[in-house]
Scaffold this active site. Sequence first.
Site: not given
Ligand code: DGL
Length: 261
Positions: A73, A185
Amino acid sequence: MSKRVLIFDSGVGGLSVYDEIRHVLPNLDYIYLFDNAKFPYGELPAHELVHRCCGLISRVVARHPVDLVVIACNTASTQVLPSLRTLLSVPVVGVVPAIKPAAKLTRNGCIGLLATPATVSRPYTEKLILEFATHHRVLRCGSTELVIQAERKLAGEPVDQARIHEILAPWREADTSPDTIILGCTHFPLLKEEILLALPGVMLVDSGSAVARRVQSLVGGVNDAENGEAWAYCTRLDNKARLLQTALQSYGLESLIEWSE
Ligand code: DGL
């Protein structure tokens, strides 16, 4: 015994990273942990995010010892890694926006950073841009709506392509449109086709394969087990989470269990 890796995200985004890792290391054991009770991370204040991730991950690791943790993430990695590393005795690999590779790839010198609202404004992201892309134009788009679209897609619900077109419209109309888009993301590689429909001809860059190589270098390729075990933990097993079960199974995550303290 198989080595075990914990992969962590707020939702299904980390599956895009997990997929790259298990491709190069199919025999490891994997726990996929997602904190859907606090989703979306891109809207959480930074101090709350640090507290939440450090607490949750250290408790899971205390119950299920692992050899390595992957923070799949960008929103968490750009904020939480230093605190988390002081708490855990195993290596922690993070995922941060692929600014350096994008700066090498672009031909027109214009890069689009597509990430969460939190990631696009983090000091860590700023530092990466200053370090690797000072001579380029970096346009930023922070969108939680796109994160939600990716969750919908994996839940088997229809994706709103018209909305994706609208969100990305400024990059079609900009004087200099980016020719290279950083998927900053981990949810966004799950929407590659939809993003390419909205921005035809761009190059998409993400950090998944670089993270997989880093994991491989840390845990090593040697593993006797034929097939590793893999399961998923969520922090709230509600109907929305149950809708993700088919997608999780398609990634080899046979069971979905609610994490309880
Ligand atoms: N998958 C996440 C990222 O890479 C987070 C998305 C979220 O929960 O806002 O930033």
